[in-house]
Design a protein around this motif. Sequence first.
Motif, PDB file in Angstrom:
ATOM      1  N   GLY A  82       0.781  -1.230   0.000  1.00  0.00           N
ATOM      2  CA  GLY A  82       0.000   0.000   0.000  1.00  0.00           C
ATOM      3  C   GLY A  82       0.813   1.281   0.000  1.00  0.00           C
ATOM      4  O   GLY A  82       2.041   1.282  -0.136  1.00  0.00           O
ATOM      5  N   ALA A  83       0.095   2.383   0.164  1.00  0.00           N
ATOM      6  CA  ALA A  83       0.691   3.724   0.154  1.00  0.00           C
ATOM      7  C   ALA A  83       1.317   3.996   1.518  1.00  0.00           C
ATOM      8  O   ALA A  83       0.620   4.295   2.478  1.00  0.00           O
ATOM      9  CB  ALA A  83      -0.370   4.766  -0.179  1.00  0.00           C
ATOM     10  N   ARG A  84       2.612   3.881   1.596  1.00  0.00           N
ATOM     11  CA  ARG A  84       3.339   4.033   2.862  1.00  0.00           C
ATOM     12  C   ARG A  84       4.423   5.092   2.812  1.00  0.00           C
ATOM     13  O   ARG A  84       5.057   5.373   3.810  1.00  0.00           O
ATOM     14  CB  ARG A  84       3.956   2.707   3.247  1.00  0.00           C
ATOM     15  N   LEU A  85       4.662   5.661   1.639  1.00  0.00           N
ATOM     16  CA  LEU A  85       5.741   6.635   1.480  1.00  0.00           C
ATOM     17  C   LEU A  85       5.164   8.024   1.232  1.00  0.00           C
ATOM     18  O   LEU A  85       4.421   8.231   0.281  1.00  0.00           O
ATOM     19  CB  LEU A  85       6.634   6.252   0.296  1.00  0.00           C
ATOM     20  N   LEU A  86       5.518   8.947   2.079  1.00  0.00           N
ATOM     21  CA  LEU A  86       5.146  10.338   1.879  1.00  0.00           C
ATOM     22  C   LEU A  86       6.416  11.082   1.484  1.00  0.00           C
ATOM     23  O   LEU A  86       7.364  11.169   2.271  1.00  0.00           O
ATOM     24  CB  LEU A  86       4.547  10.931   3.154  1.00  0.00           C
ATOM     25  N   ILE A  87       6.441  11.573   0.257  1.00  0.00           N
ATOM     26  CA  ILE A  87       7.614  12.316  -0.222  1.00  0.00           C
ATOM     27  C   ILE A  87       7.466  13.746   0.260  1.00  0.00           C
ATOM     28  O   ILE A  87       6.667  14.516  -0.271  1.00  0.00           O
ATOM     29  CB  ILE A  87       7.753  12.207  -1.746  1.00  0.00           C
ATOM     30  N   VAL A  88       8.220  14.083   1.295  1.00  0.00           N
ATOM     31  CA  VAL A  88       8.145  15.400   1.925  1.00  0.00           C
ATOM     32  C   VAL A  88       8.921  16.423   1.112  1.00  0.00           C
ATOM     33  O   VAL A  88       8.447  17.528   0.862  1.00  0.00           O
ATOM     34  CB  VAL A  88       8.686  15.337   3.375  1.00  0.00           C
ATOM     35  N   ARG A  89      10.116  16.055   0.731  1.00  0.00           N
ATOM     36  CA  ARG A  89      11.004  16.866  -0.110  1.00  0.00           C
ATOM     37  C   ARG A  89      11.775  15.896  -0.986  1.00  0.00           C
ATOM     38  O   ARG A  89      11.772  14.700  -0.726  1.00  0.00           O
ATOM     39  CB  ARG A  89      11.985  17.654   0.767  1.00  0.00           C
ATOM     40  N   PRO A  90      12.477  16.376  -1.982  1.00  0.00           N
ATOM     41  CA  PRO A  90      13.263  15.458  -2.819  1.00  0.00           C
ATOM     42  C   PRO A  90      14.300  14.655  -2.027  1.00  0.00           C
ATOM     43  O   PRO A  90      14.708  13.592  -2.470  1.00  0.00           O
ATOM     44  CB  PRO A  90      13.939  16.382  -3.834  1.00  0.00           C
ATOM     45  N   THR A  91      14.696  15.144  -0.862  1.00  0.00           N
ATOM     46  CA  THR A  91      15.697  14.450  -0.056  1.00  0.00           C
ATOM     47  C   THR A  91      15.127  13.829   1.218  1.00  0.00           C
ATOM     48  O   THR A  91      15.885  13.308   2.038  1.00  0.00           O
ATOM     49  CB  THR A  91      16.833  15.415   0.329  1.00  0.00           C
ATOM     50  N   THR A  92      13.814  13.862   1.396  1.00  0.00           N
ATOM     51  CA  THR A  92      13.191  13.338   2.611  1.00  0.00           C
ATOM     52  C   THR A  92      11.898  12.605   2.287  1.00  0.00           C
ATOM     53  O   THR A  92      11.002  13.158   1.654  1.00  0.00           O
ATOM     54  CB  THR A  92      12.871  14.471   3.614  1.00  0.00           C
ATOM     55  N   VAL A 104       8.904   6.857  10.135  1.00  0.00           N
ATOM     56  CA  VAL A 104      10.362   7.013  10.106  1.00  0.00           C
ATOM     57  C   VAL A 104      10.730   7.912   8.939  1.00  0.00           C
ATOM     58  O   VAL A 104      10.303   7.693   7.803  1.00  0.00           O
ATOM     59  CB  VAL A 104      11.052   5.642   9.983  1.00  0.00           C
ATOM     60  N   ARG A 105      11.503   8.937   9.252  1.00  0.00           N
ATOM     61  CA  ARG A 105      11.984   9.857   8.223  1.00  0.00           C
ATOM     62  C   ARG A 105      13.234   9.271   7.598  1.00  0.00           C
ATOM     63  O   ARG A 105      14.199   8.950   8.292  1.00  0.00           O
ATOM     64  CB  ARG A 105      12.279  11.207   8.854  1.00  0.00           C
ATOM     65  N   LEU A 106      13.207   9.129   6.278  1.00  0.00           N
ATOM     66  CA  LEU A 106      14.313   8.535   5.540  1.00  0.00           C
ATOM     67  C   LEU A 106      15.005   9.590   4.689  1.00  0.00           C
ATOM     68  O   LEU A 106      14.363  10.205   3.846  1.00  0.00           O
ATOM     69  CB  LEU A 106      13.793   7.433   4.612  1.00  0.00           C
ATOM     70  N   PRO A 107      16.288   9.796   4.897  1.00  0.00           N
ATOM     71  CA  PRO A 107      17.014  10.672   3.975  1.00  0.00           C
ATOM     72  C   PRO A 107      17.260   9.901   2.674  1.00  0.00           C
ATOM     73  O   PRO A 107      17.668   8.740   2.697  1.00  0.00           O
ATOM     74  CB  PRO A 107      18.325  10.966   4.705  1.00  0.00           C
ATOM     75  N   VAL A 108      16.936  10.506   1.546  1.00  0.00           N
ATOM     76  CA  VAL A 108      17.086   9.847   0.249  1.00  0.00           C
ATOM     77  C   VAL A 108      17.731  10.802  -0.737  1.00  0.00           C
ATOM     78  O   VAL A 108      17.777  12.012  -0.517  1.00  0.00           O
ATOM     79  CB  VAL A 108      15.719   9.364  -0.304  1.00  0.00           C
ATOM     80  N   ARG A 109      18.205  10.262  -1.822  1.00  0.00           N
ATOM     81  CA  ARG A 109      18.717  11.096  -2.912  1.00  0.00           C
ATOM     82  C   ARG A 109      17.536  11.585  -3.741  1.00  0.00           C
ATOM     83  O   ARG A 109      16.537  10.873  -3.904  1.00  0.00           O
ATOM     84  CB  ARG A 109      19.665  10.286  -3.776  1.00  0.00           C
TER      85      ARG A 109
END
Length: 161
Positions: A82-92, A104-109
């Motif tokens: 399901g829908a579990r990812l909220l893209i807060v910013r391009p890096t978060t 959980v906040r994930l730092p991403v590229r």
Amino acid sequence: MLITCTPPAVVNGPDPGLMAALGAWTWLGLDPTEIPLAHLLLAHPPGRTDRDTSTAIETRMRCIATSLGGPATAQERLPDLGARLLIVRPTTVLLRFDGTRYGVRLPVRPSWSEHVRRNGQALITIGLAPLSRSAGLTDVDAYLNVTLACGRLLFGVVHPA
């Protein structure tokens, strides 16, 4: 970092301490048909006390897996979690769990979050064995090879909210 994402009445999932302890790694790879795919690995760090046995760590990670909707082993059909990812910013990106008011906040590229946004999915892998939060690419590759061979990985597909 933990972020509140649901009302306080929901509290039967993983506790904030467990979620804060998780290690997370993201990368762009390929699926078995050579199509680009966003990957997300969650693993528990090695134990620091006598209570942190490999059995206890596996139990905690199975709790995480359950709160994500029940990912499957490599031999089973890949479930849609399901829908579990909220893209807060391009890096978060915020990863949401059932049964808890925290995420959980994930730092991403930026390329990872853009791929997820554009393709609408990511493969999440839950490691049942411990992995140091400071593990680099070589260590993560070795971990994936060993835990896959031992049947200690769970998989599912997650989507942006």
